[in-house]
Design a protein around this motif. Structure first.
Motif, PDB file in Angstrom:
ATOM      1  N   LEU A  72       0.828  -1.203   0.000  1.00 47.96           N
ATOM      2  CA  LEU A  72       0.000   0.000   0.000  1.00 47.96           C
ATOM      3  C   LEU A  72       0.862   1.252   0.000  1.00 47.96           C
ATOM      4  N   LYS A  73       2.008   1.170   0.677  1.00 45.34           N
ATOM      5  CA  LYS A  73       2.938   2.304   0.694  1.00 45.34           C
ATOM      6  C   LYS A  73       3.500   2.543  -0.709  1.00 45.34           C
ATOM      7  N   GLN A  74       3.839   1.459  -1.407  1.00 44.26           N
ATOM      8  CA  GLN A  74       4.366   1.594  -2.767  1.00 44.26           C
ATOM      9  C   GLN A  74       3.300   2.135  -3.716  1.00 44.26           C
ATOM     10  N   ILE A  75       2.053   1.702  -3.530  1.00 41.67           N
ATOM     11  CA  ILE A  75       0.956   2.212  -4.358  1.00 41.67           C
ATOM     12  C   ILE A  75       0.834   3.719  -4.192  1.00 41.67           C
ATOM     13  N   ALA A  76       0.938   4.177  -2.930  1.00 44.70           N
ATOM     14  CA  ALA A  76       0.861   5.622  -2.666  1.00 44.70           C
ATOM     15  C   ALA A  76       2.031   6.354  -3.323  1.00 44.70           C
ATOM     16  N   GLU A  77       3.226   5.749  -3.258  1.00 40.42           N
ATOM     17  CA  GLU A  77       4.404   6.358  -3.890  1.00 40.42           C
ATOM     18  C   GLU A  77       4.230   6.406  -5.410  1.00 40.42           C
ATOM     19  N   ASN A  78       3.648   5.345  -5.962  1.00 46.53           N
ATOM     20  CA  ASN A  78       3.410   5.307  -7.402  1.00 46.53           C
ATOM     21  C   ASN A  78       2.481   6.435  -7.850  1.00 46.53           C
ATOM     22  N   ARG A  79       1.490   6.716  -7.027  1.00 45.40           N
ATOM     23  CA  ARG A  79       0.560   7.805  -7.366  1.00 45.40           C
ATOM     24  C   ARG A  79       1.287   9.140  -7.393  1.00 45.40           C
ATOM     25  N   GLY A  80       2.224   9.311  -6.465  1.00 50.05           N
ATOM     26  CA  GLY A  80       3.018  10.539  -6.458  1.00 50.05           C
ATOM     27  C   GLY A  80       3.903  10.635  -7.689  1.00 50.05           C
ATOM     28  N   LYS A  81       4.545   9.534  -8.050  1.00 51.96           N
ATOM     29  CA  LYS A  81       5.405   9.506  -9.238  1.00 51.96           C
ATOM     30  C   LYS A  81       4.590   9.723 -10.516  1.00 51.96           C
ATOM     31  N   ALA A  82       3.339   9.228 -10.506  1.00 49.82           N
ATOM     32  CA  ALA A  82       2.478   9.391 -11.677  1.00 49.82           C
ATOM     33  C   ALA A  82       2.175  10.868 -11.923  1.00 49.82           C
ATOM     34  N   LYS A  83       2.053  11.636 -10.840  1.00 45.51           N
ATOM     35  CA  LYS A  83       1.809  13.084 -10.994  1.00 45.51           C
ATOM     36  C   LYS A  83       3.010  13.762 -11.653  1.00 45.51           C
ATOM     37  N   GLU A  84       4.215  13.317 -11.275  1.00 50.88           N
ATOM     38  CA  GLU A  84       5.422  13.874 -11.895  1.00 50.88           C
ATOM     39  C   GLU A  84       5.485  13.480 -13.370  1.00 50.88           C
ATOM     40  N   ALA A  85       5.128  12.215 -13.659  1.00 54.59           N
ATOM     41  CA  ALA A  85       5.136  11.740 -15.041  1.00 54.59           C
ATOM     42  C   ALA A  85       4.111  12.506 -15.877  1.00 54.59           C
ATOM     43  N   PHE A  86       3.007  12.857 -15.263  1.00 54.09           N
ATOM     44  CA  PHE A  86       1.962  13.617 -15.942  1.00 54.09           C
ATOM     45  C   PHE A  86       2.512  14.952 -16.443  1.00 54.09           C
ATOM     46  N   VAL A  87       3.234  15.648 -15.573  1.00 58.20           N
ATOM     47  CA  VAL A  87       3.798  16.962 -15.926  1.00 58.20           C
ATOM     48  C   VAL A  87       4.813  16.815 -17.061  1.00 58.20           C
ATOM     49  N   THR A  88       5.655  15.783 -16.968  1.00 54.42           N
ATOM     50  CA  THR A  88       6.662  15.544 -18.013  1.00 54.42           C
ATOM     51  C   THR A  88       5.987  15.282 -19.357  1.00 54.42           C
ATOM     52  N   CYS A  89       4.966  14.436 -19.348  1.00 52.39           N
ATOM     53  CA  CYS A  89       4.247  14.110 -20.580  1.00 52.39           C
ATOM     54  C   CYS A  89       3.568  15.351 -21.148  1.00 52.39           C
ATOM     55  N   LEU A  90       3.013  16.162 -20.272  1.00 52.22           N
ATOM     56  CA  LEU A  90       2.335  17.396 -20.697  1.00 52.22           C
ATOM     57  C   LEU A  90       3.307  18.309 -21.444  1.00 52.22           C
ATOM     58  N   ASN A  91       4.513  18.434 -20.909  1.00 54.16           N
ATOM     59  CA  ASN A  91       5.532  19.264 -21.550  1.00 54.16           C
ATOM     60  C   ASN A  91       5.922  18.699 -22.916  1.00 54.16           C
ATOM     61  N   LYS A  92       6.015  17.381 -23.000  1.00 49.86           N
ATOM     62  CA  LYS A  92       6.390  16.749 -24.261  1.00 49.86           C
ATOM     63  C   LYS A  92       5.284  16.900 -25.314  1.00 49.86           C
ATOM     64  N   ILE A  93       4.042  16.862 -24.868  1.00 49.66           N
ATOM     65  CA  ILE A  93       2.914  17.058 -25.795  1.00 49.66           C
ATOM     66  C   ILE A  93       2.990  18.459 -26.410  1.00 49.66           C
ATOM     67  N   THR A  94       3.311  19.430 -25.558  1.00 50.77           N
ATOM     68  CA  THR A  94       3.469  20.812 -26.034  1.00 50.77           C
ATOM     69  C   THR A  94       4.645  20.914 -27.005  1.00 50.77           C
ATOM     70  N   GLU A  95       5.731  20.246 -26.641  1.00 51.90           N
ATOM     71  CA  GLU A  95       6.933  20.268 -27.489  1.00 51.90           C
ATOM     72  C   GLU A  95       6.661  19.693 -28.874  1.00 51.90           C
ATOM     73  N   HIS A  96       5.864  18.602 -28.930  1.00 49.37           N
ATOM     74  CA  HIS A  96       5.549  17.964 -30.209  1.00 49.37           C
ATOM     75  C   HIS A  96       4.330  18.596 -30.902  1.00 49.37           C
ATOM     76  N   LYS A  97       3.719  19.576 -30.243  1.00 46.14           N
ATOM     77  CA  LYS A  97       2.567  20.298 -30.795  1.00 46.14           C
ATOM     78  C   LYS A  97       1.437  19.344 -31.195  1.00 46.14           C
ATOM     79  N   LEU A  98       1.113  18.453 -30.282  1.00 48.26           N
ATOM     80  CA  LEU A  98       0.062  17.466 -30.535  1.00 48.26           C
ATOM     81  C   LEU A  98      -1.298  17.983 -30.052  1.00 48.26           C
ATOM     82  N   GLU A  99      -2.323  17.744 -30.859  1.00 45.20           N
ATOM     83  CA  GLU A  99      -3.681  18.169 -30.503  1.00 45.20           C
ATOM     84  C   GLU A  99      -4.331  17.109 -29.620  1.00 45.20           C
TER      85      GLU A  99
END
Length: 266
Positions: A72-99
């Motif tokens: 359960l502790k790892q699941i909680a950590e994964n959720r935190g890491k997923a938020k960081e991954a979300f931001v990274t992906c968002l930046n890459k979407i902007t970089e690639h100019k994807l709709e």
């Protein structure tokens, strides 16, 4: 699916059937399961929440164990890491100019895979985006396109009725909702008033529709001319639940006509 356990995988809402593998689990328990070439986690749900027809025809994988405190502790950590991954992906979407609009990111339990959920008006060529993300995270990347109703389910919220959104609370599948259903319920055909947070017609119109059809049987329509014990008149409004109608008589008077007795006489 006798003997199999329905598990809602991660937080995405996808449901799969698993072999219990001698594990004693009950509804509401978190479990660690075999899934997609690795380990993942999910929550045991009531069998009534999933139809057997939706189950995969492939050999069913196994429940490895009930989730322990460390899991359960790892699941909680994964959720935190997923938020960081979300931001990274968002930046890459902007970089690639994807709709496309990024909605959610999820890590598998063993962090061997990241799933990114997005909405878009049409098909999106995200191959270069996937390559970039795979290099950054050193994990398998899956981009999954979802609809706006799925997006509302992810975020949840409250409808105009004041209750939790049906899609987030209990709906299993999204069924087509039509304007005819709103007409059957006598609702104003004003889009903002009959649309949910997702901008689509409210899901409740679908599962209320059959009940309204049954209750409306034998009732007059608004504007219809009817005969009453006090004479002819015009229907001003109909109360489906009371099975009654408010009628304006030709002499200008108003009466409430009940249709309950007529139903019993049949």
């Amino acid at each position: 699916m006798e003997g199999l356990i329905p598990v809602r995988l991660r937080d995405s809402g996808q449901v799969f059937f698993y072999q219990p593998n001698n594990n004693q689990v009950k509804e509401g328990d978190y479990v660690i399961v075999e899934h997609d070439r690795g380990l993942d986690y999910g929550k045991v749900i009531p069998a009534s929440e999933v139809e057997e027809a939706s189950a995969s025809k492939e050999p069913h994988k196994k429940i490895i164990r009930p989730a322990k405190e460390a899991d359960l502790k790892q699941i909680a950590e994964n959720r935190g890491k997923a938020k960081e991954a979300f931001v990274t992906c968002l930046n890459k979407i902007t970089e690639h100019k994807l709709e496309m609009k990024l909605v959610q990111a999820e890590y598998s339990f063993d962090r061997s895979k990241i799933v990114f959920y997005f909405t878009a008006n049409g098909r999106v060529d995200f191959r270069n985006l996937v390559k970039d993300l795979a290099k950054i995270f050193k994990a398998r990347i899956e981009l999954r396109q979802i609809g706006v109703r799925d997006e509302a389910r992810f975020f949840g919220g409250f409808g105009s009725c004041g209750r939790e959104l049906c899609c987030a609370k209990f709906l299993k599948d999204f069924e087509p909702v039509t304007i005819k259903m709103a007409k059957e319920e006598g609702l104003p055909l004003n889009p903002p008033k009959i649309s949910g947070l997702c901008g689509r017609l409210m899901c409740c119109l679908y599962f209320e529709y059959e009940t309204y059809k049954i209750l409306s049987k034998g009732l007059p329509r608004e504007g219809e001319n009817v005969n009453t014990p006090q004479g002819k008149g015009k229907v001003l409004s109909v109360n489906v639940f009371k099975r009654s109608a408010s009628v304006q008589l030709e002499d200008g008077g108003f009466i409430e006509v009940s249709y309950k007795e007529k139903e019993h006489d049949k």
